[in-house]
Design an enzyme around this catalytic site. Structure first.
Site, short mmCIF file in Angstrom:
data_model
loop_
_atom_site.label_atom_id
_atom_site.label_comp_id
_atom_site.label_asym_id
_atom_site.label_seq_id
_atom_site.Cartn_x
_atom_site.Cartn_y
_atom_site.Cartn_z
N ARG C 101 0.82 -1.22 0.00
CA ARG C 101 0.00 0.00 0.00
C ARG C 101 0.85 1.27 0.00
O ARG C 101 0.57 2.23 -0.72
CB ARG C 101 -0.93 -0.02 1.23
CG ARG C 101 -1.93 1.12 1.30
CD ARG C 101 -3.05 0.99 0.28
NE ARG C 101 -2.80 1.75 -0.92
CZ ARG C 101 -3.10 1.32 -2.13
NH1 ARG C 101 -3.65 0.15 -2.34
NH2 ARG C 101 -2.81 2.07 -3.18
N LYS C 168 5.49 39.67 -3.46
CA LYS C 168 4.06 39.72 -3.68
C LYS C 168 3.47 41.06 -3.20
O LYS C 168 4.17 41.89 -2.64
CB LYS C 168 3.41 38.55 -2.96
CG LYS C 168 4.03 37.22 -3.45
CD LYS C 168 3.07 36.05 -3.39
CE LYS C 168 2.82 35.67 -1.95
NZ LYS C 168 2.08 34.40 -1.88
N GLU C 198 5.34 40.56 -8.43
CA GLU C 198 3.96 40.43 -8.87
C GLU C 198 3.46 41.78 -9.37
O GLU C 198 3.74 42.81 -8.76
CB GLU C 198 3.15 40.03 -7.64
CG GLU C 198 1.87 39.30 -7.89
CD GLU C 198 1.23 38.87 -6.58
OE1 GLU C 198 1.69 37.88 -5.96
OE2 GLU C 198 0.26 39.54 -6.15
N ASP C 219 -0.49 38.76 -12.33
CA ASP C 219 -1.35 38.08 -11.37
C ASP C 219 -2.82 38.15 -11.77
O ASP C 219 -3.42 39.22 -11.73
CB ASP C 219 -1.14 38.73 -9.99
CG ASP C 219 -1.92 38.01 -8.92
OD1 ASP C 219 -2.02 36.78 -8.98
OD2 ASP C 219 -2.47 38.72 -8.04
#
Lengths: 283, 283, 283, 283, 283, 283
Positions: C101, C168, C198, C219
């Site tokens: 598994r 950002k 950004e 963005d």
């Protein structure tokens, strides 16, 4: 026997060191190489040095890549000249390049320590004095630092706080005096450890001796004061000189006839030995 | 901001260092003290130094015993004279005594690095050159070593193998030349990393520049050769001088107008700053 | 080279995963089997997929039981049809059953990521755009997630917070504007990292370009706005489209001529590839 | 009670995740910010979702920086509309920025799982069937994955190999048949675990029932075959349907009157819930 | 099959144990030996015992030094007389001396447990009762303690808190009674675990049975009370006797016809089996 | 001072012990309780005992849940009667129930050791002999085992292989005799450790004394032989009796006037002290 620390202990240090250097991956090697290149490298002494850590050097390469071949050409403790080839590594070029810096960082530090330890030891030759290290080591590297000291011909003081008793001035003050401190220790502690106590002057040496100290550390005394203490003690307990003893001054201290001289600089102010790795692509 | 490594990273180092020193227990302190003694300690600079690591020093005491009080009296980056009190610690005398050596080992190494970094930085003042560190740090302590370099006023090169690309001679050989190596890297790698490449002479500098290197490292060149390279490059890419630059020689290199000078000795050959802890029993 | 993460990194993940699944022991296998049974298993693709992680699959079995034999029948990056046998494992039946598994969980996730990355890459074929991943990976599995992205033919953005600078809007606001932020970064940071910033509109793109950004992230812009920005920038800095780009919409974005398109879904919304292990008792 | 995993278990996952993302340091935040900026952030649902992991989200921020303030505005299990504010975080802006991605990665995955589990649960409402998860979880994140399943209203199958017995076809073959396997288990194993066994057809169901299986798993059967099995078993043992049950098909399976339906996709093919963090500089 | 814990689990225990004993190094061996000495050792039973842990004994030597040769001469579960040689180890004399104590500490504890478990099992021979262990094990050593119990012929109760449900008086009180507690559990918990509940008297046994308990623990009852409970239950649920059952008293309890008897002393009050290692220098 | 091991060392043991017991979660508590129940528990001595480990008991509860309140009502070293309340814990009922077994396992073992150590110590009252422990401790628990020995009034021999030198017969043989072994040690080893050597008869005692042993261990000698050795040694070195000294026989050994008697059974054959936790739901 210059007992090297266990592989387990060495691997723990190597793992931390490689993880620290490699982080998320050796991006240069991964992007420039195709992946199957083979190479051969030689480690060369770039100045005279006492070699220490050849096994640690080897294990660093093998830890990263068990398929590398390592051939040691010098042994720990050997004094080698500039230009001597210390080891050859061959196998995956990428693995050699990735392990290079970490392996050298360890090997250069250890050989640097051994080289300095040898200079101090040579300096006191012919006297009774043994050069000791201290606990002023690079955090995390003590087993290697202390091993290198021995390789260089000096001796180890206690490893850490758990395998030796050293009663310092603050302990003495807390206990209410030298005699009280020594009594307190004897009541409480493992009977297998010797008790060393710090003394700042002859008066304290006298009290320590009377109270049964196994070893007495002369803390920052002048050579003249040391001599006076030794004259009084007359071998009834070993004495250790401690406190900023330099390479220039160590001979004078040793000639007092003292038993031990501890030198923090052996491990706290290391100059890395100059070793370079010359790598060749292909065989 | 001289961004200190995260507490998590610092605590990891401190934990390893304390475990290494304390082992099964501080037998001296445990046997001499009764257990409830209080004390106060002051950390004093014993020579002029640039302070670095006051937070690491603090965290070492607090990691061992959260009940201690720590008062920092100097800030990282300050140049202090001999005799200046750097910090005060108070609380359990036993805890102070047990943490003392480990805390000092870290603080002294960091301040030693910062002090040397400051000397190099001062030496190149007025020129355009920035002093850089290398990856030649004490294994396991890189975050502290590199932080101390910045505190001293020098700059960090890449942290490890994963956050910067530096193509060395062996990479070049494996790729089949400078141009091929640079092309190979651009094809494979994260577009967020700049690419630095080693050059041994003017010819290689020319090829590297033509192939679009972001930065060129002048490897072990004479000052004359550096000047020639700079004349050719004319600012089209930043240049870095590398290879055994000493404190005595760094000014001459800087005066060529070079952008960066990397100095391995900043971290591989540290002289610990001299700091002592004076401890008093009681308040 | 699709550089696989180091064995060390892979083993760390495998160890955690096996410990998590096995806990105090595989009670079913331990109670049904006698202990010496041998078996053979084949891993079969149950639908078309791009294979990724065959080495990780192998290492999981070998980590649990070094005595197992593993034969890889497909290579990372191969597009395989339903029904193709990817690997054979033979040896202790109990070990195969216990590792099954965990090994599949890793292999299926990686192949699922590679399969999706391939679909995005195929979708933008013929354009200049490169598909990038993000840091939206399964915590603890980033090295595998990002490797699988490359296997699928897409590219890696920065690995983490330490090997790339992405400024950002909040960073910009904190610094007092785009120009201030870029200046602040250049003063403080490693010169080996490129600086991406950004921008939400053409005005911000203009400011970023003027202030010397190495890369500009558009963005959540419309395709029309992207085109306008590209027209202005004219290749002076690479541009990256970011923000919920779907498989259906990626072609339109790519056809604007943009350099990069980052896609969070590659790793945050994975559909496991369907792989099953058919185990036979005995040889 | 939807018992959240212990803080210890959660912190282990968070530590690994933060180390993975931060590596040697968040270079963007460290270089743009001065160090003392304060900020406030709100986590907002960008689409309808079942919230899961609000405590894990909180602990991630606090693990990085214990000085942050966290205010949860939604509780695990709540079905929230797009636009709902789930939490507010305030304090050091740098800490919020550094923890952001890791905190969201965990929270989005957990909420994605809970949202899907809710859809499956809703689909079978009014029937007797309980939706179960499997061990097909993201390696290392099982405690979170399984917790999220419960938050969504589905149920947990065994946690791992140590807390439940599930005899599969290979175990059966190794033991020499269903009856032999069940006898073997009863001889060897903890009497506190129920024994579940896989059956591929009615004949095997009959044998399993006769041999005393506590639960029988119907492996990849058609709805018609399931009905036939249920008719035979008549409640003498609970039955579980297993094998690629989709959201579209689950109702038909549930209406057979079966006790359990296990769904691997709940955790192996997660679509991250869309949550964004809006950060403001200053208060 | 007496399933030995995984090598991974055993190595974790051995690593901790060796680190604990060796600390900074085996100073005696390191200083007395030259380093290359070879030796051979035999482990001898100094009194009659049931052997348990021969593999753990072996792995301890090999963990320290992979070059040692280990030959097991007894198998787990064997009842051996005083004087029997259990194993031979040969190779580096220093490694044998350093590993000796840790290896014996583990082996003697395990064999001590198995020996006691065998005595309890023998005592109840011919009855239906199975002897069970408890969770009263030495912290950190549970996998070994529980394995040794099985080697001795007794059975394991649940391993820990996660693989079995045992509702005790406090749980009952918190839930508002036996019936409420059992209902509460069935609503919340994994359907793969049986539910055991504590009962202090016949009235509680009746309620537990009516509420569907899978197993009922008779807590500290007299033999007479146990008999009464059994008469009532008539096999409708297995019963377990619990509470300070001694070797002297166990037979009487078993003869009531009870299913299980749990004995904390098996692991909380172990008498180490007496095994000594005789070491010879040279071959 | 009965120096308790550091919190760090204690927490390491507690973490391992709790993880071992709790695994994936306390399923009983999680399913029966609602989550907010409060409770109060008292730990009661069920037989006369010497208390040891009250702090460890406390830390186990607090490690799991820092919100619990713990009130210690007995101090380490106290001899308490049956029925005495040792501590009160209050707070989350679930936390108390989950921590209960682990906390008791540690506390009962420690108090069991202290109780036995007290009986040995009492037995030799009035003589000069000190009872010593050995390295025959439960692997992983040595710091607690040795602390409990001191609490009981006996003394610690060396902690591990690194803080004391004990030359055994095999070391002697490897070195070529007692004199050679002692010389070898003095050449190589830290001067801060005393050197103890094993002697099997008077002849060996004589040689050891002549060669300067700091302490001599009389290995498995009869009382008569011990007396003879003591007569010869006349206090020139402390002597230690070693080898299966029972509670019944210890007085006779002590009355020979010997300095130390080491007793392995103190820690290798512990009978857990009987302590129970009575928990009440609500306050």
């Amino acid at each position: 026997m210059n007992c090297l620390p266990s592989k387990h202990a060495i691997h723990k240090i190597i793992r931390i060191a490689l993880e620290e250097d490699i982080g998320a991956g050796d991006v240069t090697t991964a992007s420039v190489l195709q992946g199957g290149e083979k190479g051969r490298a030689v480690a060369v002494a770039k100045s005279e040095m006492v070699v220490a850590g050849i096994e640690v050097f080897k294990e660093t390469f093998l830890f990263l890549d068990g398929g590398l071949k390592f051939k040691g050409l010098a042994t720990d403790g050997a004094l080698v000249k500039k230009g001597v080839v210390l080891a050859e590594i061959s196998g995956s070029l990428g693995s050699i390049l990735t392990a290079e810096r970490t392996a050298l960082n360890l090997f250069q530090r250890m050989s640097g320590i051994a080289t300095l330890a040898r200079r101090f030891s040579d300096e006191v030759k012919g006297t009774k004095a043994k050069i000791l290290d201290t606990r002023k080591t690079a955090p995390g590297l003590r087993v290697l630092d202390k091993y290198a000291v021995k390789v260089g011909g000096a001796y180890n003081h206690r490893f850490g706080l758990d395998d030796g008793i050293l009663i310092k001035d603050n302990h003495i003050e807390a206990a209410g005096g030298i005699t009280a401190a020594l009594e307190q220790v004897r009541r409480n502690l493992s009977y297998m450890l010797k008790v060393e106590i710090e003394a700042k002057n002859l008066k304290e040496v006298k009290e320590a001796l009377a109270a049964g100290a196994d070893i007495i550390m002369l803390d920052n005394m002048s050579v003249a004061d040391m001599k006076e203490c030794m004259k009084f003690v007359k071998g009834r307990a070993p004495l250790e000189a401690s406190g900023n003893v330099s390479l220039a001054g160590v001979r004078a201290v040793a000639e007092t006839g003292i038993d031990f001289i501890s030198v923090g600089a052996l491990t706290h102010s290391v100059t890395a030995a100059d070793i370079s790795l010359k790598i060749k692509h292909g065989f």
